[in-house]
Scaffold this motif. Structure first.
Motif, PDB file in Angstrom:
ATOM      1  N   ALA A 130      52.019  13.713  48.658  1.00  0.00           N
ATOM      2  CA  ALA A 130      51.960  12.885  49.876  1.00  0.00           C
ATOM      3  C   ALA A 130      53.304  12.236  50.190  1.00  0.00           C
ATOM      4  CB  ALA A 130      50.862  11.841  49.747  1.00  0.00           C
ATOM      5  N   GLY A 131      54.377  13.024  50.044  1.00  0.00           N
ATOM      6  CA  GLY A 131      55.706  12.538  50.395  1.00  0.00           C
ATOM      7  C   GLY A 131      56.462  11.850  49.282  1.00  0.00           C
ATOM      8  N   VAL A 132      55.832  11.712  48.109  1.00  0.00           N
ATOM      9  CA  VAL A 132      56.482  11.049  46.969  1.00  0.00           C
ATOM     10  C   VAL A 132      56.823  12.093  45.908  1.00  0.00           C
ATOM     11  CG1 VAL A 132      56.226   9.342  45.130  1.00  0.00           C
ATOM     12  CG2 VAL A 132      55.263   8.896  47.405  1.00  0.00           C
ATOM     13  N   SER A 133      58.078  12.132  45.478  1.00  0.00           N
ATOM     14  CA  SER A 133      58.512  13.085  44.462  1.00  0.00           C
ATOM     15  C   SER A 133      58.213  12.551  43.061  1.00  0.00           C
ATOM     16  CB  SER A 133      60.012  13.357  44.597  1.00  0.00           C
ATOM     17  OG  SER A 133      60.427  14.297  43.621  1.00  0.00           O
ATOM     18  N   ILE A 134      57.598  13.379  42.233  1.00  0.00           N
ATOM     19  CA  ILE A 134      57.227  12.998  40.870  1.00  0.00           C
ATOM     20  C   ILE A 134      57.658  14.117  39.928  1.00  0.00           C
ATOM     21  CG2 ILE A 134      55.311  12.396  39.329  1.00  0.00           C
ATOM     22  CD1 ILE A 134      53.711  11.560  41.782  1.00  0.00           C
ATOM     23  N   SER A 135      58.160  13.771  38.754  1.00  0.00           N
ATOM     24  CA  SER A 135      58.526  14.803  37.784  1.00  0.00           C
ATOM     25  C   SER A 135      57.263  15.430  37.227  1.00  0.00           C
ATOM     26  CB  SER A 135      59.360  14.209  36.643  1.00  0.00           C
ATOM     27  OG  SER A 135      58.542  13.475  35.747  1.00  0.00           O
ATOM     28  N   GLY A 136      57.376  16.700  36.830  1.00  0.00           N
ATOM     29  CA  GLY A 136      56.235  17.391  36.244  1.00  0.00           C
ATOM     30  C   GLY A 136      55.750  16.719  34.976  1.00  0.00           C
ATOM     31  N   ALA A 137      56.698  16.219  34.170  1.00  0.00           N
ATOM     32  CA  ALA A 137      56.340  15.554  32.913  1.00  0.00           C
ATOM     33  C   ALA A 137      55.551  14.282  33.177  1.00  0.00           C
ATOM     34  CB  ALA A 137      57.603  15.241  32.113  1.00  0.00           C
ATOM     35  N   ASP A 138      55.978  13.492  34.168  1.00  0.00           N
ATOM     36  CA  ASP A 138      55.267  12.255  34.498  1.00  0.00           C
ATOM     37  C   ASP A 138      53.880  12.570  35.069  1.00  0.00           C
ATOM     38  OD1 ASP A 138      57.322  10.649  33.641  1.00  0.00           O
ATOM     39  OD2 ASP A 138      58.146  10.313  35.645  1.00  0.00           O
ATOM     40  N   PHE A 139      53.814  13.596  35.911  1.00  0.00           N
ATOM     41  CA  PHE A 139      52.540  13.979  36.518  1.00  0.00           C
ATOM     42  C   PHE A 139      51.557  14.424  35.442  1.00  0.00           C
ATOM     43  CE2 PHE A 139      49.658  16.722  38.960  1.00  0.00           C
ATOM     44  CZ  PHE A 139      49.394  15.903  40.056  1.00  0.00           C
ATOM     45  N   ARG A 140      52.050  15.229  34.509  1.00  0.00           N
ATOM     46  CA  ARG A 140      51.202  15.682  33.404  1.00  0.00           C
ATOM     47  C   ARG A 140      50.655  14.491  32.616  1.00  0.00           C
ATOM     48  NH1 ARG A 140      53.005  17.671  27.428  1.00  0.00           N
ATOM     49  NH2 ARG A 140      50.888  17.895  26.641  1.00  0.00           N
ATOM     50  N   LYS A 141      51.530  13.524  32.331  1.00  0.00           N
ATOM     51  CA  LYS A 141      51.129  12.363  31.545  1.00  0.00           C
ATOM     52  C   LYS A 141      50.090  11.521  32.287  1.00  0.00           C
ATOM     53  CE  LYS A 141      53.129   8.446  29.029  1.00  0.00           C
ATOM     54  NZ  LYS A 141      54.394   7.729  28.696  1.00  0.00           N
ATOM     55  N   LEU A 142      50.320  11.320  33.586  1.00  0.00           N
ATOM     56  CA  LEU A 142      49.414  10.495  34.374  1.00  0.00           C
ATOM     57  C   LEU A 142      48.005  11.086  34.441  1.00  0.00           C
ATOM     58  CD1 LEU A 142      51.814   9.551  37.304  1.00  0.00           C
ATOM     59  CD2 LEU A 142      50.877   7.977  35.598  1.00  0.00           C
ATOM     60  N   LEU A 143      47.922  12.428  34.465  1.00  0.00           N
ATOM     61  CA  LEU A 143      46.625  13.092  34.569  1.00  0.00           C
ATOM     62  C   LEU A 143      46.102  13.607  33.227  1.00  0.00           C
ATOM     63  CD1 LEU A 143      46.867  15.103  37.912  1.00  0.00           C
ATOM     64  CD2 LEU A 143      45.790  12.906  37.484  1.00  0.00           C
ATOM     65  N   SER A 144      46.856  13.377  32.166  1.00  0.00           N
ATOM     66  CA  SER A 144      46.473  13.849  30.822  1.00  0.00           C
ATOM     67  C   SER A 144      46.210  15.349  30.816  1.00  0.00           C
ATOM     68  CB  SER A 144      45.244  13.092  30.307  1.00  0.00           C
ATOM     69  OG  SER A 144      45.512  11.707  30.211  1.00  0.00           O
ATOM     70  N   LEU A 145      47.116  16.121  31.444  1.00  0.00           N
ATOM     71  CA  LEU A 145      47.011  17.580  31.424  1.00  0.00           C
ATOM     72  C   LEU A 145      47.539  18.102  30.101  1.00  0.00           C
ATOM     73  CD1 LEU A 145      48.303  18.379  35.038  1.00  0.00           C
ATOM     74  CD2 LEU A 145      45.935  18.111  34.270  1.00  0.00           C
ATOM     75  N   ARG A 146      47.067  19.263  29.679  1.00  0.00           N
ATOM     76  CA  ARG A 146      47.474  19.818  28.388  1.00  0.00           C
ATOM     77  C   ARG A 146      48.920  20.310  28.381  1.00  0.00           C
ATOM     78  NH1 ARG A 146      43.590  21.596  24.569  1.00  0.00           N
ATOM     79  NH2 ARG A 146      44.599  23.617  24.360  1.00  0.00           N
ATOM     80  N   SER A 147      49.460  20.640  29.540  1.00  0.00           N
ATOM     81  CA  SER A 147      50.874  21.003  29.638  1.00  0.00           C
ATOM     82  C   SER A 147      51.343  20.753  31.063  1.00  0.00           C
ATOM     83  CB  SER A 147      51.098  22.474  29.248  1.00  0.00           C
ATOM     84  OG  SER A 147      50.848  23.329  30.345  1.00  0.00           O
ATOM     85  N   ALA A 148      52.645  20.883  31.274  1.00  0.00           N
ATOM     86  CA  ALA A 148      53.201  20.723  32.617  1.00  0.00           C
ATOM     87  C   ALA A 148      53.359  22.068  33.312  1.00  0.00           C
ATOM     88  CB  ALA A 148      54.546  19.995  32.551  1.00  0.00           C
ATOM     89  N   ASN A 149      52.768  23.111  32.751  1.00  0.00           N
ATOM     90  CA  ASN A 149      52.725  24.419  33.416  1.00  0.00           C
ATOM     91  C   ASN A 149      51.324  24.549  34.000  1.00  0.00           C
ATOM     92  OD1 ASN A 149      52.531  27.124  34.145  1.00  0.00           O
ATOM     93  ND2 ASN A 149      53.843  27.801  32.458  1.00  0.00           N
ATOM     94  N   PHE A 150      51.208  24.262  35.284  1.00  0.00           N
ATOM     95  CA  PHE A 150      49.875  24.247  35.885  1.00  0.00           C
ATOM     96  C   PHE A 150      49.900  24.776  37.313  1.00  0.00           C
ATOM     97  CE2 PHE A 150      51.768  20.023  36.506  1.00  0.00           C
ATOM     98  CZ  PHE A 150      51.679  19.876  37.885  1.00  0.00           C
ATOM     99  N   GLU A 151      48.718  25.226  37.730  1.00  0.00           N
ATOM    100  CA  GLU A 151      48.454  25.591  39.119  1.00  0.00           C
ATOM    101  C   GLU A 151      47.406  24.610  39.628  1.00  0.00           C
ATOM    102  OE1 GLU A 151      50.039  27.999  40.621  1.00  0.00           O
ATOM    103  OE2 GLU A 151      50.936  29.018  38.884  1.00  0.00           O
ATOM    104  N   VAL A 152      47.408  24.363  40.937  1.00  0.00           N
ATOM    105  CA  VAL A 152      46.440  23.434  41.503  1.00  0.00           C
ATOM    106  C   VAL A 152      45.726  24.073  42.689  1.00  0.00           C
ATOM    107  CG1 VAL A 152      48.206  22.329  42.960  1.00  0.00           C
ATOM    108  CG2 VAL A 152      46.077  21.102  42.416  1.00  0.00           C
ATOM    109  N   ALA A 153      44.425  23.845  42.754  1.00  0.00           N
ATOM    110  CA  ALA A 153      43.612  24.323  43.870  1.00  0.00           C
ATOM    111  C   ALA A 153      42.740  23.168  44.345  1.00  0.00           C
ATOM    112  CB  ALA A 153      42.746  25.492  43.437  1.00  0.00           C
ATOM    113  N   PHE A 154      42.433  23.147  45.639  1.00  0.00           N
ATOM    114  CA  PHE A 154      41.635  22.061  46.219  1.00  0.00           C
ATOM    115  C   PHE A 154      40.347  22.619  46.802  1.00  0.00           C
ATOM    116  CE2 PHE A 154      40.265  19.269  49.660  1.00  0.00           C
ATOM    117  CZ  PHE A 154      40.356  18.014  49.072  1.00  0.00           C
ATOM    118  N   SER A 155      39.229  21.949  46.506  1.00  0.00           N
ATOM    119  CA  SER A 155      37.941  22.374  47.062  1.00  0.00           C
ATOM    120  C   SER A 155      36.961  21.214  47.015  1.00  0.00           C
ATOM    121  CB  SER A 155      37.377  23.565  46.274  1.00  0.00           C
ATOM    122  OG  SER A 155      36.118  23.946  46.780  1.00  0.00           O
ATOM    123  N   SER A 156      36.272  20.995  48.111  1.00  0.00           N
ATOM    124  CA  SER A 156      35.199  19.988  48.180  1.00  0.00           C
ATOM    125  C   SER A 156      35.645  18.605  47.703  1.00  0.00           C
ATOM    126  CB  SER A 156      33.978  20.448  47.369  1.00  0.00           C
ATOM    127  OG  SER A 156      33.525  21.700  47.835  1.00  0.00           O
ATOM    128  N   GLY A 157      36.840  18.212  48.088  1.00  0.00           N
ATOM    129  CA  GLY A 157      37.314  16.869  47.767  1.00  0.00           C
ATOM    130  C   GLY A 157      37.889  16.688  46.379  1.00  0.00           C
TER     131      GLY A 157
END
Length: 201
Positions: A130-157
């Protein structure tokens, strides 16, 4: 250090296998006691992770500083591990709450995650939410993802994040090391595969 437990707690966790596991660990430690992994005569920073993306990462891409022995090497056998791929579903509200630690993003929608920049190995270096730049490492940490190598898809909210591997993918893959050991490789061969140009002395 991340998973340290006392000897007593370990024995309680292992139950009837405690003697077998303790002897196995003591034997492994004894067999390498007094040995070091060196690069140009100096101790190497032998970082490791659980499962790579199929290749390991280049240190400069992840940490911003070059270490010649922490570079991209093949670990394609990691893709055989049952937990190589994982999914995490996050609602728009949950994503907004997680990102609230670093920014006040509002009105998230299916097109709000853009401009994904990756390393050659696949790690997300940065992305735009939404217009804000975030590092992959920070994004991974914020969402507790298993790695910073990810794909994202959106469906039903909700957003579905599909991640490859587990960890930062620098240095030795623990699953990869286990696989190579099962193929008959010695510990020195395994270390020298993952830490390029290093010697075990």
């Amino acid at each position: 250090d991340q998973s340290f437990i006392t000897a007593l707690a370990a024995r309680e966790k292992w139950g009837s296998g405690a003697d077998e596991y303790e002897n196995k660990i003591r034997s492994a430690v004894k067999s390498v006691l007094g040995k070091r992994v060196l690069y140009n005569g100096a101790p190497a920073n032998t970082v490791y992770h659980a499962i790579s993306f199929g290749v390991t990462e280049n240190c400069a891409e992840v940490w911003g500083s070059e270490l010649a022995y922490l570079t991209t090497v093949d670990s394609s056998w990691d893709k055989l591990e049952k937990n190589y791929l994982s999914e995490k579903v996050v609602t728009a509200a949950e994503l907004q709450q997680a990102l609230a630690q670093v920014t006040t993003i509002q009105n998230l929608n299916e097109n709000c995650i853009t401009d994904i920049v990756r390393t050659q190995a696949g790690t997300v270096k940065s992305l735009n939410v939404a217009g804000v730049s975030i590092s992959g490492a920070d994004f991974r940490k914020l969402l507790s993802l298993r790695s910073a190598n990810f794909e994202v898809a959106f469906s039903s909210g909700s957003y579905t994040f599909t991640t490859k591997g587990y960890g930062h993918s620098l240095g030795m893959s623990q699953y990869g090391a286990h696989y190579l050991a099962m193929q008959g490789k010695s510990y020195k061969e395994i270390l020298q595969h993952y830490y390029k140009g290093c010697e075990v002395e």
